[in-house]
Write a protein that holds these residues in place. Structure first.
Motif, PDB file in Angstrom:
ATOM      1  N   LEU A 191       0.869  -1.185   0.000  1.00 40.20           N
ATOM      2  CA  LEU A 191       0.000   0.000   0.000  1.00 40.20           C
ATOM      3  C   LEU A 191       0.899   1.226   0.000  1.00 40.20           C
ATOM      4  CD1 LEU A 191      -1.411  -2.173   2.329  1.00 40.20           C
ATOM      5  CD2 LEU A 191      -3.310  -0.734   1.564  1.00 40.20           C
ATOM      6  N   THR A 192       0.691   2.155  -0.949  1.00 33.64           N
ATOM      7  CA  THR A 192       1.524   3.339  -1.100  1.00 33.64           C
ATOM      8  C   THR A 192       0.660   4.579  -1.061  1.00 33.64           C
ATOM      9  OG1 THR A 192       1.354   3.175  -3.509  1.00 33.64           O
ATOM     10  CG2 THR A 192       3.249   2.096  -2.469  1.00 33.64           C
ATOM     11  N   GLY A 193       1.321   5.725  -0.739  1.00 37.69           N
ATOM     12  CA  GLY A 193       0.637   7.025  -0.698  1.00 37.69           C
ATOM     13  C   GLY A 193       1.654   8.120  -0.498  1.00 37.69           C
ATOM     14  N   GLY A 194       1.166   9.378  -0.400  1.00 32.00           N
ATOM     15  CA  GLY A 194       2.032  10.526  -0.181  1.00 32.00           C
ATOM     16  C   GLY A 194       1.871  11.553  -1.288  1.00 32.00           C
ATOM     17  N   PRO A 195       2.779  12.560  -1.272  1.00 32.09           N
ATOM     18  CA  PRO A 195       3.872  12.719  -0.289  1.00 32.09           C
ATOM     19  C   PRO A 195       3.357  13.192   1.073  1.00 32.09           C
ATOM     20  CG  PRO A 195       3.882  14.544  -1.820  1.00 32.09           C
ATOM     21  CD  PRO A 195       2.811  13.625  -2.309  1.00 32.09           C
ATOM     22  N   LEU A 196       4.177  12.877   2.085  1.00 36.57           N
ATOM     23  CA  LEU A 196       3.835  13.222   3.459  1.00 36.57           C
ATOM     24  C   LEU A 196       4.871  14.197   3.975  1.00 36.57           C
ATOM     25  CD1 LEU A 196       1.858  12.660   5.783  1.00 36.57           C
ATOM     26  CD2 LEU A 196       3.370  10.810   6.519  1.00 36.57           C
ATOM     27  N   ALA A 197       4.404  15.322   4.475  1.00 38.76           N
ATOM     28  CA  ALA A 197       5.301  16.383   4.948  1.00 38.76           C
ATOM     29  C   ALA A 197       6.004  15.955   6.226  1.00 38.76           C
ATOM     30  CB  ALA A 197       4.515  17.662   5.177  1.00 38.76           C
ATOM     31  N   PRO A 198       7.176  16.566   6.505  1.00 36.92           N
ATOM     32  CA  PRO A 198       7.889  16.228   7.738  1.00 36.92           C
ATOM     33  C   PRO A 198       7.032  16.546   8.976  1.00 36.92           C
ATOM     34  CG  PRO A 198       9.316  17.461   6.250  1.00 36.92           C
ATOM     35  CD  PRO A 198       7.942  17.524   5.664  1.00 36.92           C
ATOM     36  N   GLY A 199       7.025  15.600   9.903  1.00 33.63           N
ATOM     37  CA  GLY A 199       6.261  15.759  11.132  1.00 33.63           C
ATOM     38  C   GLY A 199       4.782  15.475  10.986  1.00 33.63           C
ATOM     39  N   ALA A 200       4.290  15.230   9.784  1.00 29.55           N
ATOM     40  CA  ALA A 200       2.848  14.987   9.569  1.00 29.55           C
ATOM     41  C   ALA A 200       2.550  13.503   9.678  1.00 29.55           C
ATOM     42  CB  ALA A 200       2.426  15.512   8.222  1.00 29.55           C
ATOM     43  N   SER A 201       1.260  13.198   9.923  1.00 30.32           N
ATOM     44  CA  SER A 201       0.785  11.817  10.023  1.00 30.32           C
ATOM     45  C   SER A 201      -0.357  11.610   9.051  1.00 30.32           C
ATOM     46  CB  SER A 201       0.324  11.497  11.446  1.00 30.32           C
ATOM     47  OG  SER A 201       1.417  11.596  12.356  1.00 30.32           O
ATOM     48  N   PHE A 202      -0.505  10.391   8.618  1.00 29.97           N
ATOM     49  CA  PHE A 202      -1.549  10.063   7.645  1.00 29.97           C
ATOM     50  C   PHE A 202      -2.053   8.653   7.942  1.00 29.97           C
ATOM     51  CE2 PHE A 202      -3.084   8.441   3.570  1.00 29.97           C
ATOM     52  CZ  PHE A 202      -3.943   9.458   3.182  1.00 29.97           C
ATOM     53  N   SER A 203      -3.418   8.470   7.867  1.00 30.70           N
ATOM     54  CA  SER A 203      -4.020   7.179   8.166  1.00 30.70           C
ATOM     55  C   SER A 203      -4.746   6.642   6.933  1.00 30.70           C
ATOM     56  CB  SER A 203      -5.029   7.305   9.318  1.00 30.70           C
ATOM     57  OG  SER A 203      -4.363   7.686  10.498  1.00 30.70           O
ATOM     58  N   PHE A 204      -4.647   5.356   6.755  1.00 36.66           N
ATOM     59  CA  PHE A 204      -5.370   4.669   5.688  1.00 36.66           C
ATOM     60  C   PHE A 204      -5.886   3.338   6.273  1.00 36.66           C
ATOM     61  CE2 PHE A 204      -1.130   2.914   5.275  1.00 36.66           C
ATOM     62  CZ  PHE A 204      -1.339   1.559   4.979  1.00 36.66           C
ATOM     63  N   GLY A 205      -6.849   2.735   5.578  1.00 39.21           N
ATOM     64  CA  GLY A 205      -7.426   1.486   6.063  1.00 39.21           C
ATOM     65  C   GLY A 205      -7.804   0.576   4.931  1.00 39.21           C
ATOM     66  N   PHE A 206      -8.109  -0.649   5.293  1.00 34.54           N
ATOM     67  CA  PHE A 206      -8.525  -1.624   4.292  1.00 34.54           C
ATOM     68  C   PHE A 206      -9.424  -2.668   4.965  1.00 34.54           C
ATOM     69  CE2 PHE A 206      -4.391  -2.927   5.941  1.00 34.54           C
ATOM     70  CZ  PHE A 206      -4.599  -4.247   6.336  1.00 34.54           C
ATOM     71  N   GLU A 207     -10.198  -3.354   4.126  1.00 34.97           N
ATOM     72  CA  GLU A 207     -11.095  -4.427   4.571  1.00 34.97           C
ATOM     73  C   GLU A 207     -10.620  -5.721   3.918  1.00 34.97           C
ATOM     74  OE1 GLU A 207     -15.843  -5.660   4.436  1.00 34.97           O
ATOM     75  OE2 GLU A 207     -15.154  -3.761   3.598  1.00 34.97           O
ATOM     76  N   ALA A 208     -10.630  -6.820   4.705  1.00 29.84           N
ATOM     77  CA  ALA A 208     -10.110  -8.085   4.212  1.00 29.84           C
ATOM     78  C   ALA A 208     -10.984  -9.232   4.677  1.00 29.84           C
ATOM     79  CB  ALA A 208      -8.682  -8.290   4.684  1.00 29.84           C
ATOM     80  N   THR A 209     -10.907 -10.328   3.957  1.00 28.70           N
ATOM     81  CA  THR A 209     -11.577 -11.566   4.334  1.00 28.70           C
ATOM     82  C   THR A 209     -10.542 -12.557   4.843  1.00 28.70           C
ATOM     83  OG1 THR A 209     -11.365 -12.479   2.097  1.00 28.70           O
ATOM     84  CG2 THR A 209     -13.355 -11.226   2.611  1.00 28.70           C
ATOM     85  N   LYS A 210     -11.023 -13.527   5.648  1.00 28.01           N
ATOM     86  CA  LYS A 210     -10.122 -14.533   6.195  1.00 28.01           C
ATOM     87  C   LYS A 210     -10.881 -15.848   6.339  1.00 28.01           C
ATOM     88  CE  LYS A 210     -11.001 -12.895  10.912  1.00 28.01           C
ATOM     89  NZ  LYS A 210     -11.738 -14.051  11.478  1.00 28.01           N
TER      90      LYS A 210
END
Length: 231
Positions: A191-210
């Motif tokens: 899983l990729t994303g950005g760009p993310l600034a220095p000191g910043a935070s970023f959240s992502f999520g996903f749904e999966a089966t098992k």
């Protein structure tokens, strides 16, 4: 008569006197020679032998003729081989063997550069430091929802990459992801994303089966190679 017969007798007298005189001269000469002494050839007793100028080929039956040579010549001829043998037994060392030659390497001329040096490459930006926190938001028998929070602790804004993998026996499959781009590589999810600034935070999520009812945790989770924190 007396005058006619007087002529022959004086001639005979003179002839006799001449012969006697000749005999007397010969005897005086012989006596003089004997008085002087015997000649050199008579003293030696042997006649002088002169070697013929042309050499005669020797055969087995013919006697060998030893040439007449002086003692000085024989001595010099016999000493010559001895001197050659001494010279061959102890040869005089040559200058090349007594004093080894040394070679001095001449310095090579400095080669001039024929091509222009390549311009220096720009220094790469310092690597960004990321941290990630993995947590499960909801879970049920055949599926779950997970959240990942990424923080840039570096000094440069950059893109981030999170890899998540699970035990193959659980047969986990991510069906949906948000705030990130999903790429499946076998049992590993990228899983990729950005760009993310220095000191910043970023959240992502996903749904999966098992295929297990138990709560499941990833077998591996990293962000740019740094392990994630699992809650």
């Amino acid at each position: 008569m007396s005058a006619k017969h007087s002529t022959p007798y004086p001639l005979r007298r003179y002839g006799f006197i001449g012969g006697a005189s000749t005999l007397l001269v010969v005897m005086v000469a012989w006596v003089a020679v004997r008085a002087v002494g015997p000649t050199q050839d008579e003293q030696l007793g042997t006649p002088l032998m002169v070697q013929p100028p042309i050499a005669v080929a020797e055969t087995e039956n013919s006697p060998s003729v030893i040439p007449w040579s002086s003692p000085a010549a024989s001595a010099s001829q016999s000493a010559a081989p001895t001197l050659s043998a001494a010279q061959s037994a102890s040869p005089t060392p040559s200058k090349s063997s007594a004093r080894p030659t040394t070679t001095t390497a001449s310095p090579k001329p400095t080669e001039k550069a024929t091509t222009k040096p390549a311009p220096p490459k720009p220094a790469p930006p310092p690597p960004a430091s990321f941290t990630a926190r993995y947590a499960v938001g909801a879970s049920w028998d055949r599926g779950f929802v997970a959240m990942v929070r990424v923080t840039n602790t570096g000094t440069t804004a950059r893109n981030w990459t999170v890899t998540v993998s699970y035990d193959s026996r659980a047969e986990v499959r991510i069906t949906n992801a948000w705030n990130a781009q999903l790429d499946r590589q076998g049992d590993t999810n990228v899983l990729t994303g950005g760009p993310l600034a220095p000191g910043a935070s970023f959240s992502f999520g996903f749904e999966a089966t098992k295929q297990t009812r138990n709560r499941i945790q990833p077998s591996g989770c990293t962000v740019d190679g740094t392990p994630c924190r699992l809650d």
